[in-house]
Write a protein that holds these residues in place. Structure first.
Motif, PDB file in Angstrom:
ATOM      1  N   HIS A 218     -30.859   3.275  -2.101  1.00 30.89           N
ATOM      2  CA  HIS A 218     -30.281   2.034  -2.615  1.00 30.89           C
ATOM      3  C   HIS A 218     -30.295   0.961  -1.536  1.00 30.89           C
ATOM      4  O   HIS A 218     -29.761   1.144  -0.437  1.00 30.89           O
ATOM      5  CB  HIS A 218     -28.854   2.287  -3.097  1.00 30.89           C
ATOM      6  N   THR A 219     -30.930  -0.150  -1.860  1.00 36.41           N
ATOM      7  CA  THR A 219     -31.059  -1.257  -0.931  1.00 36.41           C
ATOM      8  C   THR A 219     -30.977  -2.566  -1.719  1.00 36.41           C
ATOM      9  O   THR A 219     -31.349  -2.597  -2.905  1.00 36.41           O
ATOM     10  CB  THR A 219     -32.411  -1.161  -0.171  1.00 36.41           C
ATOM     11  N   PRO A 220     -30.495  -3.670  -1.121  1.00 42.60           N
ATOM     12  CA  PRO A 220     -29.975  -3.790   0.246  1.00 42.60           C
ATOM     13  C   PRO A 220     -28.546  -3.248   0.350  1.00 42.60           C
ATOM     14  O   PRO A 220     -27.941  -2.859  -0.653  1.00 42.60           O
ATOM     15  CB  PRO A 220     -30.001  -5.300   0.478  1.00 42.60           C
ATOM     16  N   LEU A 221     -28.033  -3.233   1.571  1.00 45.57           N
ATOM     17  CA  LEU A 221     -26.653  -2.826   1.769  1.00 45.57           C
ATOM     18  C   LEU A 221     -25.723  -3.789   1.042  1.00 45.57           C
ATOM     19  O   LEU A 221     -25.984  -4.986   0.952  1.00 45.57           O
ATOM     20  CB  LEU A 221     -26.312  -2.812   3.264  1.00 45.57           C
ATOM     21  N   GLY A 222     -24.642  -3.262   0.526  1.00 39.38           N
ATOM     22  CA  GLY A 222     -23.686  -4.096  -0.182  1.00 39.38           C
ATOM     23  C   GLY A 222     -22.911  -3.280  -1.198  1.00 39.38           C
ATOM     24  O   GLY A 222     -23.078  -2.070  -1.338  1.00 39.38           O
ATOM     25  N   ASP A 223     -22.069  -3.954  -1.942  1.00 34.52           N
ATOM     26  CA  ASP A 223     -21.184  -3.283  -2.889  1.00 34.52           C
ATOM     27  C   ASP A 223     -21.947  -2.537  -3.977  1.00 34.52           C
ATOM     28  O   ASP A 223     -21.545  -1.443  -4.393  1.00 34.52           O
ATOM     29  CB  ASP A 223     -20.238  -4.304  -3.538  1.00 34.52           C
ATOM     30  N   ALA A 224     -23.044  -3.114  -4.441  1.00 34.31           N
ATOM     31  CA  ALA A 224     -23.795  -2.479  -5.529  1.00 34.31           C
ATOM     32  C   ALA A 224     -24.375  -1.146  -5.071  1.00 34.31           C
ATOM     33  O   ALA A 224     -24.311  -0.136  -5.794  1.00 34.31           O
ATOM     34  CB  ALA A 224     -24.900  -3.401  -6.021  1.00 34.31           C
TER      35      ALA A 224
ATOM     36  N   ILE B 276     -27.649   2.537   6.584  1.00 32.43           N
ATOM     37  CA  ILE B 276     -28.868   2.664   7.397  1.00 32.43           C
ATOM     38  C   ILE B 276     -29.438   1.266   7.645  1.00 32.43           C
ATOM     39  O   ILE B 276     -29.782   0.552   6.701  1.00 32.43           O
ATOM     40  CB  ILE B 276     -29.920   3.539   6.689  1.00 32.43           C
ATOM     41  N   PRO B 277     -29.566   0.856   8.915  1.00 31.70           N
ATOM     42  CA  PRO B 277     -30.046  -0.498   9.203  1.00 31.70           C
ATOM     43  C   PRO B 277     -31.561  -0.538   9.397  1.00 31.70           C
ATOM     44  O   PRO B 277     -32.211   0.500   9.548  1.00 31.70           O
ATOM     45  CB  PRO B 277     -29.341  -0.810  10.522  1.00 31.70           C
ATOM     46  N   VAL B 278     -32.104  -1.728   9.404  1.00 30.69           N
ATOM     47  CA  VAL B 278     -33.467  -1.919   9.913  1.00 30.69           C
ATOM     48  C   VAL B 278     -33.400  -1.781  11.426  1.00 30.69           C
ATOM     49  O   VAL B 278     -32.537  -2.375  12.081  1.00 30.69           O
ATOM     50  CB  VAL B 278     -34.026  -3.283   9.503  1.00 30.69           C
ATOM     51  N   MET B 279     -34.302  -0.976  11.984  1.00 31.19           N
ATOM     52  CA  MET B 279     -34.254  -0.669  13.417  1.00 31.19           C
ATOM     53  C   MET B 279     -35.449  -1.292  14.127  1.00 31.19           C
ATOM     54  O   MET B 279     -36.605  -1.064  13.741  1.00 31.19           O
ATOM     55  CB  MET B 279     -34.245   0.851  13.623  1.00 31.19           C
ATOM     56  N   GLY B 280     -35.160  -2.067  15.153  1.00 30.19           N
ATOM     57  CA  GLY B 280     -36.200  -2.647  15.977  1.00 30.19           C
ATOM     58  C   GLY B 280     -36.383  -1.876  17.261  1.00 30.19           C
ATOM     59  O   GLY B 280     -35.806  -0.801  17.452  1.00 30.19           O
ATOM     60  N   PRO B 281     -37.165  -2.409  18.208  1.00 27.76           N
ATOM     61  CA  PRO B 281     -37.408  -1.721  19.481  1.00 27.76           C
ATOM     62  C   PRO B 281     -36.131  -1.401  20.245  1.00 27.76           C
ATOM     63  O   PRO B 281     -36.088  -0.414  20.989  1.00 27.76           O
ATOM     64  CB  PRO B 281     -38.286  -2.726  20.249  1.00 27.76           C
ATOM     65  N   ASP B 282     -35.087  -2.215  20.073  1.00 24.77           N
ATOM     66  CA  ASP B 282     -33.837  -1.962  20.781  1.00 24.77           C
ATOM     67  C   ASP B 282     -33.058  -0.792  20.192  1.00 24.77           C
ATOM     68  O   ASP B 282     -32.055  -0.363  20.775  1.00 24.77           O
ATOM     69  CB  ASP B 282     -32.957  -3.217  20.758  1.00 24.77           C
ATOM     70  N   ARG B 283     -33.541  -0.276  19.069  1.00 24.90           N
ATOM     71  CA  ARG B 283     -32.861   0.857  18.434  1.00 24.90           C
ATOM     72  C   ARG B 283     -33.787   2.071  18.372  1.00 24.90           C
ATOM     73  O   ARG B 283     -33.752   2.869  17.440  1.00 24.90           O
ATOM     74  CB  ARG B 283     -32.389   0.472  17.031  1.00 24.90           C
ATOM     75  N   ARG B 284     -34.606   2.192  19.400  1.00 23.99           N
ATOM     76  CA  ARG B 284     -35.556   3.299  19.446  1.00 23.99           C
ATOM     77  C   ARG B 284     -34.851   4.649  19.352  1.00 23.99           C
ATOM     78  O   ARG B 284     -35.296   5.549  18.639  1.00 23.99           O
ATOM     79  CB  ARG B 284     -36.361   3.206  20.748  1.00 23.99           C
TER      80      ARG B 284
ATOM     81  N   PHE C 139     -21.728  10.753   5.265  1.00 27.29           N
ATOM     82  CA  PHE C 139     -21.699  10.303   6.652  1.00 27.29           C
ATOM     83  C   PHE C 139     -22.103   8.828   6.728  1.00 27.29           C
ATOM     84  O   PHE C 139     -22.836   8.332   5.867  1.00 27.29           O
ATOM     85  CB  PHE C 139     -22.706  11.069   7.515  1.00 27.29           C
ATOM     86  N   SER C 140     -21.685   8.179   7.780  1.00 28.64           N
ATOM     87  CA  SER C 140     -22.250   6.874   8.112  1.00 28.64           C
ATOM     88  C   SER C 140     -23.468   7.094   9.006  1.00 28.64           C
ATOM     89  O   SER C 140     -23.540   8.083   9.753  1.00 28.64           O
ATOM     90  CB  SER C 140     -21.229   6.012   8.847  1.00 28.64           C
ATOM     91  N   PHE C 141     -24.413   6.173   8.932  1.00 28.24           N
ATOM     92  CA  PHE C 141     -25.573   6.223   9.830  1.00 28.24           C
ATOM     93  C   PHE C 141     -25.101   6.188  11.278  1.00 28.24           C
ATOM     94  O   PHE C 141     -25.638   6.906  12.134  1.00 28.24           O
ATOM     95  CB  PHE C 141     -26.503   5.046   9.546  1.00 28.24           C
TER      96      PHE C 141
END
Length: 369
Positions: free
Chosen positions: A214-220, A298-306, A268-270
């Motif tokens: 389910h995406t995007p994050l939010g109440d739905a 679950i977030p979008v992960m960039g290089p800083d979240r390797r 669980f939370s991410f």
């Protein structure tokens, strides 16, 4: 009040349930147990022979995969059991209660607390019915044999329980499992082991087409995975604040807190799973303990979240290998989770697995197969 088997047959006749040979055999066994308990309580032959002393009709241990109808059968058994001295409780909640009673007895400094705890539990209970017997920590494993020996053999309580595993697989690979083996022997000696391990997963029908991703994050998105949780666990949404939690044994003296843990479903939370330093062994422990895992945020992960991306890959690998069902709320579809950064090329395998895990074919697989 009609008996267990009569109620089950009416549900099949009305097509609310599909005919299922394993379920019918279990219903017949539970119906016999009902008759034994009711005859005893009403002053039947057993009570006459033993002068009112507590006797113990043999209990039942129903095991089988997800969605085989164990909880439904337990519902029918408890609802139609014509005695007042009955109690149904989720196994995890029961063991938390036992922990509290043991602390109270130890505070009295009157010796071994197990016997008085068993006596207190059995004071007004002839039949103790459990949902989802599962053992995830050393503390529970260490006391279960002595506690249930006291309940069953000394206090004459009849135990009925469901589990996703046969008795021999309880606490499998757990720390100090030798302490737990007498409990397995007790179950096999004192309870009638009834398998419901056919290929049909009826619980999938009850999801009613709810997607797993389910995406995007939010109440739905949150509302969708929340609904999936309640359908999978048969838990009353109005009592959402009291969903049981658990502490999963990770071995080596470490535990992982599971904020919501019920009937083989964990939430669980991410951040909890992948934002902390965890390895493959931790994720395998989760995959062994739960047939369904819900991960939120679950977030979008960039290089800083390797590092988070690497841990998420290990999590998905563990869930996939043991055929765990995954429900998730995420900020993007799987292919957009880690678009760039060290290891993003290898992340393509994780994307492929995530997409397969959303398929009907994967959802129909049995846990651990």
């Amino acid at each position: 009040m009609s008996g267990m088997l009569a109620r089950y047959e009416r549900l099949v006749a009305s097509e609310e349930l599909r005919p299922d040979p394993d379920q019918r055999r279990a219903a017949e066994r539970l119906d016999r147990l009902q008759k034994d308990l009711e005859a005893e309580t009403s002053g039947g032959l057993l009570s006459q022979l033993f002068g009112g002393r507590k006797t113990r009709p043999q209990g039942v241990y129903m095991w089988g995969g997800v969605g085989r109808g164990k909880s439904m059968l337990m519902d029918l058994f408890v609802e139609t059991l014509g005695i007042s001295e009955k109690r149904r409780v989720h196994f995890h909640a029961f063991m938390l209660e036992v922990d509290g009673l043991i602390r109270e007895e130890r505070a009295k400094e009157s010796g071994d607390p197990i016997a008085p705890v068993a006596k207190r539990i059995a004071a007004d209970v002839r039949c103790l019915a459990f949902d989802e017997m599962v053992v995830n920590n050393t503390a529970d494993a260490a006391i279960m044999s002595r506690l249930f020996t006291a309940l069953i053999r000394d206090e004459g309580v009849t135990v009925v329980t469901t589990s996703n595993r046969p008795p021999a697989d309880l606490y499998k690979d757990g720390l100090n499992r030798s302490l737990f083996l007498p409990f397995i022997a007790l179950v096999e000696a004192e309870l009638d082991v009834v398998p419901l391990d056919g290929p049909t997963d009826y619980r999938l029908d009850r999801l009613g087409g709810i997607d797993t991703w389910h995406t995007p994050l939010g109440d739905a998105a949150t509302a969708q995975v929340r609904e999936a949780f309640f359908r999978l666990t048969d838990y009353n949404p109005e009592d959402a604040a009291n969903v049981p939690s658990a502490d999963l044994d990770l071995a080596g003296g470490r535990t992982l807190h599971v904020p919501k843990s019920l009937k083989g479903v964990a939430v669980f939370s991410f951040k909890r799973l992948c934002g902390e330093n965890r390895g493959a062994a931790d994720y395998l422990a989760i995959a062994r303990a739960y047939h369904t895992v819900i991960v939120v945020g679950i977030p979008v992960m960039g290089p800083d979240r390797r590092n988070e991306a690497i841990r998420f890959t290990k999590l998905v690998d563990a869930l996939y290998e043991l055929r765990v069902k995954l429900f998730a709320t995420a900020d993007a579809e799987s292919e957009g989770l880690y678009p760039a950064g060290d290891g993003s090329f290898e992340f393509a395998r994780t994307v492929s697995r995530l997409e397969e895990m959303q398929s009907e074919a994967y959802m129909a697989l049995g846990h651990g197969s």
